[in-house]
Design a protein around this motif. Structure first.
Motif, PDB file in Angstrom:
ATOM      1  N   ASN A  38      31.525 -23.562  28.030  1.00 12.70           N
ATOM      2  CA  ASN A  38      31.818 -24.749  27.231  1.00 12.70           C
ATOM      3  C   ASN A  38      31.131 -24.698  25.879  1.00 12.70           C
ATOM      4  O   ASN A  38      31.700 -25.113  24.874  1.00 12.70           O
ATOM      5  CB  ASN A  38      31.415 -26.014  27.993  1.00 12.70           C
ATOM      6  CG  ASN A  38      32.299 -26.273  29.182  1.00 12.70           C
ATOM      7  OD1 ASN A  38      33.409 -25.748  29.278  1.00 12.70           O
ATOM      8  ND2 ASN A  38      31.817 -27.060  30.117  1.00 12.70           N
ATOM      9  N   ARG A  39      29.923 -24.173  25.837  1.00 15.69           N
ATOM     10  CA  ARG A  39      29.204 -24.048  24.562  1.00 15.69           C
ATOM     11  C   ARG A  39      29.891 -23.031  23.661  1.00 15.69           C
ATOM     12  O   ARG A  39      30.056 -23.253  22.470  1.00 15.69           O
ATOM     13  CB  ARG A  39      27.749 -23.654  24.818  1.00 15.69           C
ATOM     14  CG  ARG A  39      26.931 -23.479  23.582  1.00 15.69           C
ATOM     15  CD  ARG A  39      26.810 -24.801  22.807  1.00 15.69           C
ATOM     16  NE  ARG A  39      26.034 -24.623  21.626  1.00 15.69           N
ATOM     17  CZ  ARG A  39      26.542 -24.442  20.397  1.00 15.69           C
ATOM     18  NH1 ARG A  39      27.840 -24.425  20.216  1.00 15.69           N
ATOM     19  NH2 ARG A  39      25.761 -24.287  19.373  1.00 15.69           N
ATOM     20  N   ILE A  40      30.329 -21.932  24.234  1.00 15.32           N
ATOM     21  CA  ILE A  40      31.053 -20.918  23.467  1.00 15.32           C
ATOM     22  C   ILE A  40      32.361 -21.507  22.946  1.00 15.32           C
ATOM     23  O   ILE A  40      32.742 -21.278  21.802  1.00 15.32           O
ATOM     24  CB  ILE A  40      31.327 -19.664  24.329  1.00 15.32           C
ATOM     25  CG1 ILE A  40      30.019 -18.930  24.622  1.00 15.32           C
ATOM     26  CG2 ILE A  40      32.332 -18.733  23.660  1.00 15.32           C
ATOM     27  CD1 ILE A  40      30.141 -17.849  25.668  1.00 15.32           C
ATOM     28  N   ASN A  42      32.974 -24.367  21.980  1.00 12.98           N
ATOM     29  CA  ASN A  42      32.741 -25.204  20.800  1.00 12.98           C
ATOM     30  C   ASN A  42      32.707 -24.387  19.515  1.00 12.98           C
ATOM     31  O   ASN A  42      32.922 -24.907  18.432  1.00 12.98           O
ATOM     32  CB  ASN A  42      31.423 -25.972  20.932  1.00 12.98           C
ATOM     33  CG  ASN A  42      31.509 -27.077  21.942  1.00 12.98           C
ATOM     34  OD1 ASN A  42      32.575 -27.601  22.230  1.00 12.98           O
ATOM     35  ND2 ASN A  42      30.377 -27.452  22.501  1.00 12.98           N
ATOM     36  N   GLU A  43      32.403 -23.101  19.626  1.00 17.87           N
ATOM     37  CA  GLU A  43      32.248 -22.239  18.456  1.00 17.87           C
ATOM     38  C   GLU A  43      33.406 -21.267  18.254  1.00 17.87           C
ATOM     39  O   GLU A  43      33.698 -20.870  17.138  1.00 17.87           O
ATOM     40  CB  GLU A  43      30.947 -21.425  18.566  1.00 17.87           C
ATOM     41  CG  GLU A  43      29.704 -22.267  18.686  1.00 17.87           C
ATOM     42  CD  GLU A  43      29.450 -23.150  17.473  1.00 17.87           C
ATOM     43  OE1 GLU A  43      29.756 -22.714  16.353  1.00 17.87           O
ATOM     44  OE2 GLU A  43      28.964 -24.280  17.656  1.00 17.87           O
ATOM     45  N   VAL A  44      34.020 -20.860  19.336  1.00 20.87           N
ATOM     46  CA  VAL A  44      35.064 -19.843  19.292  1.00 20.87           C
ATOM     47  C   VAL A  44      36.342 -20.431  19.889  1.00 20.87           C
ATOM     48  O   VAL A  44      36.312 -20.948  21.000  1.00 20.87           O
ATOM     49  CB  VAL A  44      34.650 -18.595  20.115  1.00 20.87           C
ATOM     50  CG1 VAL A  44      35.734 -17.547  20.114  1.00 20.87           C
ATOM     51  CG2 VAL A  44      33.341 -18.029  19.600  1.00 20.87           C
TER      52      VAL A  44
END
Length: 96
Positions: A38-40, A42-44
């Motif tokens: 989920n964090r990835i 947000n960026e990719v």
């Protein structure tokens, strides 16, 4: 249903733990992998944007910014970026 990225992250974490490079301190490693995913996300962008698509976006930005019929005095208010800022953004995108 878990997705491919979550499974890949979980597999990497498990392998690292088996090789004693990492100690997973949760009883639910899939949840940890899901949080990393989920964090990835947000960026990719998922699914990823191809180089061809990025090149097309670059061309579209240049064309829109240079057409005063489209990119008029209201456009910075509508989009949040000036023509110069859009040009800078387009310059960051790859050329295929």
């Amino acid at each position: 249903m878990p997705d491919t990225l979550t499974e890949a992250i979980l597999d990497a974490l498990t392998c690292m733990e088996e090789e004693e490079e990492l100690v997973i301190t949760t009883s639910v490693p899939r949840q940890l992998a899901g949080r990393i995913r989920n964090r990835i996300a947000n960026e990719v962008p998922i699914p990823p944007i191809s180089k061809t698509e990025l090149t097309a976006i670059r061309s579209l930005i240049y064309r829109a910014v240079n057409d005063t019929r489209f990119f008029d005095f209201e456009m910075p208010t509508l989009t949040g970026l000036t023509a110069e800022e859009f040009n800078d953004l387009a310059a960051k995108l790859p050329i295929e």
